[in-house]
Scaffold this active site. Structure first.
Site, mmCIF file in Angstrom:
data_model
loop_
_atom_site.group_PDB
_atom_site.id
_atom_site.type_symbol
_atom_site.label_atom_id
_atom_site.label_comp_id
_atom_site.label_asym_id
_atom_site.label_seq_id
_atom_site.Cartn_x
_atom_site.Cartn_y
_atom_site.Cartn_z
ATOM 1 N N SER A 1 1.171 3.321 2.438
ATOM 2 C CA SER A 1 0.599 4.345 3.135
ATOM 3 C C SER A 1 2.456 4.609 3.528
ATOM 4 O O SER A 1 2.218 5.209 5.199
ATOM 5 C CB SER A 1 0.778 2.709 4.518
ATOM 6 O OG SER A 1 1.688 1.615 4.832
ATOM 7 N N SER B 1 -3.078 6.306 6.711
ATOM 8 C CA SER B 1 -1.955 5.003 7.210
ATOM 9 C C SER B 1 -2.448 4.484 8.007
ATOM 10 O O SER B 1 -2.958 5.004 9.153
ATOM 11 C CB SER B 1 -0.141 5.422 7.743
ATOM 12 O OG SER B 1 -0.359 4.362 8.198
ATOM 13 N N SER C 1 0.918 -0.907 0.122
ATOM 14 C CA SER C 1 0.064 0.710 0.252
ATOM 15 C C SER C 1 0.647 1.824 0.036
ATOM 16 O O SER C 1 2.157 1.313 -0.035
ATOM 17 C CB SER C 1 -0.479 0.293 1.343
ATOM 18 O OG SER C 1 -0.902 -0.104 2.831
#
Length: 326
Positions: A127, A290, A125
């Site tokens: 994040s 996040s 991802s």
């Protein structure tokens, strides 16, 4: 458990068995097995390992698979029913035993390297942007924080402890089969405060220096996100972070009920948490995109996997190969 993967590996195992059973012709010693038979046994091995990984952590699945292959490879003579010297030298041992003996040394080396030295990990991802991006394949130093026993993750030889600013991989406390990667913000005993997108450690503000803007494509929305890029000083270490000014400092409705939840106090403009002993507080560098300790809690020491240190591959951007992780 991911049912899609469960069905997939069950299907692979089934196809492997069908392919292996389709060839009934005897194979003489020294004769190369048909490709369909080789594909069948490969499918069986891959399928069985994949099924194990659906019911246990990857480390536990690897350990069980290595033990299973060892039993198949070297337990054959125990069940053959006659001494090795009396065995028919013209008789070919079962192909499953041959393949197990070929695979076992490789699997054992991979298992030992992954358990005690270096483990690969893929960034799933955004994040940890801007430092780590989707598609990065990274290496994790497994002995940076001490040698640990496979599966139990118990430290047997202490080496070092996580430091503020380390990029750490750990088993997600809510579902330990899943590995997360975040930056260590708070150590055991630290008071971590995040107000109006400013970070404070033990009452001391961590400086943030403007460093232009940063754009990326959102993971799910496929839209371009424009953020402010800053360089944050965390003790004696600095690292880049990005902040989306259009989003709130904290979405309180996303805060879960986690162990030691009473060590944190939340409000609309942020939170303050006292990190319990034996635990760590982590956050993503993409502060407004996040899911980290502010929402699901602290990372127990026993969940630590290791310290991320290198990007070894990114098929979308080959220039990232060899990038050190700060």
């Amino acid at each position: 458990m991911n049912m899609n993967w469960l069905y997939f590996f069950a299907f692979v195992t089934f196809i492997g068995v069908m392919l292996a059973a389709a060839n009934r012709d005897p194979i003489e010693p020294g004769e190369e097995p048909p490709v369909i038979l080789q594909a069948g046994y490969l499918g069986i091995f891959v399928g069985i390992f994949g099924l194990m990984a659906q019911f246990a952590s990857l480390s536990a699945a690897m350990l069980m698979f290595v033990v299973l292959i060892a039993i198949v490879a070297y337990g054959y003579k125990l069940f053959e029913g006659k001494p090795a010297e009396a065995a028919d030298k013209t008789k070919r041992i079962p192909l499953s035993v041959e393949y197990a003996r070929d695979f076992f040394p490789i699997l054992l080396v991979v298992f030992l390297l992954r358990s005690f030295l270096v483990e690969p990990f893929q960034i799933p991802s955004s994040s940890m942007r801007p430092g780590l991006i989707v598609g990065d394949f990274i290496l994790v130093n497994k002995f940076a924080y001490g040698l640990r026993m496979p599966v139990t993750n118990q430290v047997v030889i202490p080496i070092d402890m996580p430091k503020r600013g380390d990029v750490m991989v750990f088993h997600f406390p809510e579902e330990e089969k899943i590995d997360y990667i975040k930056r260590v913000i708070g150590l055991p005993g630290d008071k971590v405060e995040y107000r109006n997108k400013k970070l404070f450690i033990n009452g001391q503000a961590m400086s943030q220096q403007d460093n232009g803007t940063y754009q990326y494509v959102a993971d799910e929305a496929f839209s371009v996100v424009t953020t402010a890029r800053k360089v944050e000083q965390l003790g004696d270490r600095s690292h880049p972070i990005i902040i989306d000014e259009s989003k709130p400092t904290l979405t309180t409705m996303n805060v879960k009920d986690f162990p030691n939840r009473d060590a944190c106090v939340y409000s609309d403009d942020g939170f303050v948490c006292q990190v319990p002993e034996g635990h760590y507080f982590t956050m993503g560098d993409n502060r407004d995109n996040s899911a980290d300790s502010r929402y699901w809690g602290f990372v127990p020491e026993r969940n630590i996997v290791g310290k991320a240190f290198l990007v070894w591959m990114n098929f979308r951007d080959l220039k990232r190969i060899g990038t050190l992780i700060n």
